[in-house]
Design a protein around this motif. Sequence first.
Motif, PDB file in Angstrom:
ATOM      1  N   LYS A   2       0.819  -1.198   0.000  1.00  0.00           N
ATOM      2  CA  LYS A   2       0.000   0.000   0.000  1.00  0.00           C
ATOM      3  C   LYS A   2       0.859   1.257   0.000  1.00  0.00           C
ATOM      4  CE  LYS A   2      -3.946  -1.890   2.397  1.00  0.00           C
ATOM      5  NZ  LYS A   2      -4.993  -1.429   3.295  1.00  0.00           N
ATOM      6  N   VAL A   3       0.249   2.358  -0.433  1.00  0.00           N
ATOM      7  CA  VAL A   3       0.975   3.617  -0.473  1.00  0.00           C
ATOM      8  C   VAL A   3       0.729   4.371   0.832  1.00  0.00           C
ATOM      9  CG1 VAL A   3       1.312   5.764  -1.745  1.00  0.00           C
ATOM     10  CG2 VAL A   3       0.626   3.691  -2.966  1.00  0.00           C
ATOM     11  N   PRO A   4       1.800   4.700   1.550  1.00  0.00           N
ATOM     12  CA  PRO A   4       1.627   5.426   2.811  1.00  0.00           C
ATOM     13  C   PRO A   4       1.259   6.898   2.579  1.00  0.00           C
ATOM     14  CG  PRO A   4       3.905   4.637   2.531  1.00  0.00           C
ATOM     15  CD  PRO A   4       3.207   4.407   1.256  1.00  0.00           C
ATOM     16  N   PHE A  23       3.521   5.682  -7.277  1.00  0.00           N
ATOM     17  CA  PHE A  23       4.234   6.531  -6.333  1.00  0.00           C
ATOM     18  C   PHE A  23       4.546   5.778  -5.049  1.00  0.00           C
ATOM     19  CE2 PHE A  23       2.816   9.447  -9.362  1.00  0.00           C
ATOM     20  CZ  PHE A  23       3.833  10.391  -9.396  1.00  0.00           C
ATOM     21  N   ASP A  24       5.684   6.120  -4.475  1.00  0.00           N
ATOM     22  CA  ASP A  24       6.093   5.451  -3.249  1.00  0.00           C
ATOM     23  C   ASP A  24       5.370   6.020  -2.045  1.00  0.00           C
ATOM     24  OD1 ASP A  24       8.099   4.244  -4.793  1.00  0.00           O
ATOM     25  OD2 ASP A  24       9.491   5.895  -4.397  1.00  0.00           O
ATOM     26  N   TYR A  25       4.925   7.268  -2.206  1.00  0.00           N
ATOM     27  CA  TYR A  25       4.513   7.974  -1.011  1.00  0.00           C
ATOM     28  C   TYR A  25       3.582   9.132  -1.352  1.00  0.00           C
ATOM     29  CZ  TYR A  25       5.330   8.249   3.939  1.00  0.00           C
ATOM     30  OH  TYR A  25       5.170   8.145   5.287  1.00  0.00           O
ATOM     31  N   ILE A  26       2.658   9.437  -0.457  1.00  0.00           N
ATOM     32  CA  ILE A  26       1.809  10.614  -0.619  1.00  0.00           C
ATOM     33  C   ILE A  26       1.974  11.499   0.616  1.00  0.00           C
ATOM     34  CG2 ILE A  26      -0.545  11.484  -0.885  1.00  0.00           C
ATOM     35  CD1 ILE A  26      -1.274   8.779  -2.154  1.00  0.00           C
ATOM     36  N   LEU A  27       2.271  12.769   0.364  1.00  0.00           N
ATOM     37  CA  LEU A  27       2.369  13.734   1.467  1.00  0.00           C
ATOM     38  C   LEU A  27       1.241  14.731   1.321  1.00  0.00           C
ATOM     39  CD1 LEU A  27       6.132  14.769   1.736  1.00  0.00           C
ATOM     40  CD2 LEU A  27       4.850  13.251   3.236  1.00  0.00           C
ATOM     41  N   ILE A  28       0.553  14.998   2.401  1.00  0.00           N
ATOM     42  CA  ILE A  28      -0.519  15.980   2.354  1.00  0.00           C
ATOM     43  C   ILE A  28      -0.167  17.124   3.270  1.00  0.00           C
ATOM     44  CG2 ILE A  28      -2.939  16.411   2.880  1.00  0.00           C
ATOM     45  CD1 ILE A  28      -3.570  13.636   2.016  1.00  0.00           C
ATOM     46  N   GLU A  29      -0.176  18.309   2.703  1.00  0.00           N
ATOM     47  CA  GLU A  29       0.120  19.468   3.518  1.00  0.00           C
ATOM     48  C   GLU A  29      -1.189  20.090   3.980  1.00  0.00           C
ATOM     49  OE1 GLU A  29       0.903  23.071   1.599  1.00  0.00           O
ATOM     50  OE2 GLU A  29       0.642  23.973   3.566  1.00  0.00           O
TER      51      GLU A  29
END
Lengths: 367, 396
Positions: free
Chosen positions: B12-14, B101-107
Amino acid sequence: MEGILCASPGCGKPAKLQCPTCVNLKLETPSHFCSQECFKTFWPLHKMYHQKGQPENLPSQFRNYKFTGPLRPTNITPMRKAPEGIELPDYAIGSIPISERVADRKNMANIIHTPEEIEIMRQLGKMSREVLDIAGNAAKVGMTTEELDIIVHNAVIERGAYPSPLNYYKFPKSCCTSLNEVICHGIPDERPLRDGDILNVDVTLYWKGFHSDLNETYLIGNVDERGKNLVKCAYDCLELAVAMCKPGTLYRELGDAIQKHANKQGFSVVKNFCGHGIGRLFHCNPTVPHYSKNKAVGAMKVGHVFTIEPMINEGTWQDEIWPDSWTAVTADGKRSAQFEHTLVITETGCEVLTKRTNGSYIDRHFK
Amino acid sequence: MTEVTNSNINKKVPVTLITGFLGSGKTTFLNYILNENHGKKIAVIQNEYGQSIGIETAMIVDSNGEKIQEWLEFPNGCICCTVKDDFLQSIEDLLKRSDKFDYILIESTGMGDPGQISASLWVDEELESPIYFDSIITLVDSKHIEKHIEKSKLNSNANNNNNKKVDDEDIEIHGTDIKYYSTEVERQIAFADIILLNKIDLLDQSNLNNEIKTITERIKSINPIAKIITTERSVVPLDKVLDVKAYNPNIELLKEYLDQFQKGQNSNNQHQHQHNNNEESSSCKECSLTNTSNHSKFINTVCITEDGDIDLTEFNRWIGNLLWEEKKDCIFRCKGLISVKGQDEKYILQGVYATFEVLPSGLLWSKDEKRHNKIVLIGESLNQNELEQSFKNKLL
């Protein structure tokens, strides 16, 4: 294959064989034959079903759609209207339930209903039960779900109520009819009911400012053992969940019990559709998931009114939505069954507002 | 058949939620991620109100008048998009893309409540979502954190004219209603799993260790269970802050958190007394006795440690009642080790705001170990004795 007749024109003998191509293509065309001779004789005509692959008059939005199971949509008739004098919910004209949207955005708390409000919902629950029973008694082999919708629509109007699904986010009919692999939100159309179908009819009424929601799954003609077990399992899941409802029970606890029971029978629980709060709004908080280990927010309190409506599948729990943007089907095309009640939490437990008053479901279908 | 299989978390994508005050270095952090060669393909979803990266992102409108996300691609393989408020929709759009994508960042912006957003990101495991909620990272401006936290106190203290002037400058720099500043910063710290103590290069270098120690203690007085990492110009090895799986029922990780609490508790044990909301900080004798004093007068931590077993249903109802009724909106985070009646496994409690779960950890109580419960609650004006007693009543 019991009770099915040979598909060869004019033969009339009981069928013993089924065309393997039809089985492979999951076609709903007449595919049973009494003997190899009949099958061979009728073959030049019969094989045309295979070429088409799909019924001729498939609605255009379904072209190139890969169906998960054998069911196909047919023609949907124009939307009916409620006559003058019927109190309308806010979406009846414009199709958008604005009050629900507002409550949703505010993440409105679960509503504690007053005894007066509950009394209205009690009367309404009785009315909605009558309407569902009328539909359930009418459902027979050969009848279309469109005809059932007319029956439901008229029965609702006769009682001075509005059929809540009608024009809710543009839903085109007055009730949902969900056949076989349809999990929920099936649109009544011109497909006739067939021997062996399982059919869920979901009815909601709006009256004096309140909604009441319930559904049952009916056995049409002779349903196979596994189909019967599936329907019985869905029935039992609702019963055991209702039995848990009392002040203090967490909404999240219901899913653990439902899924445990369904899995034990070898069935799965639908996760993308949940029970819901109901009252002045058709759908509102709390959210009532039917699957285990959910993190649903809230504990039951006296005066909460909500639905429980477990959808139990023969195969995978995963769903898929048809291009009509309503019909939810199982991802593997296997069957799904459901039962639903609207209930209110009381000091001592709960009161099922949509309870059966006229004989038991089990007596009618399983004895 | 269909015994529901728990999907493998590694596939899963973190998703990590980044919060931080204006000026805390969030922009620098995101720019670092989007531009440096760190070898990861990261998708950044940025709130429109933030606009911190300063890139013109065109919103494309389709024929139905609906906005379509446009993703900006960066040379290092990362992408970025700006959304109005629907983070979940943009995640869905992202997952429809063919590139992985390896990763999702939410600002989340300075004014966004991390509690609400994280509740929607923390999807039920049973739903087999392609994403999982990894952690909340809060960036802290170590140079100004004291002042940010100090502000509510200063606002109610007219005698402190000199300090107030300094603050007025700050008001101009940040340009937001100062009254809500400290509450917001404290809440961001309270919600965090990881705190990046940023801009340490701007501190007094001759006294750096002491300065860092003071700030760390200050932060621990608000959130004793977060992992604190010091950084300069938001540069941090990504492996240290990403994919920490803070919401997995991982007993080792929990132990780490609870141990941190122990440390935090010891270093602040003079602040275990309770403050009331209407209490002027100057009137608190206990606090004025100590040099650094307890500045998080609105936010505190309660730790309950009790031997014995508890019924799982009863425990869920107890926590539910605290989060949804008795202490509604006043508990930001909870974590705990639970000894469940009839279970050989240790159970773990995790909670953010109104959402919580209690799950088996996969590890057994050992024979020579005393079965016990340890629960840490971070919130507003929590009463140690009251909560402890309330929990004790539920023990078997």
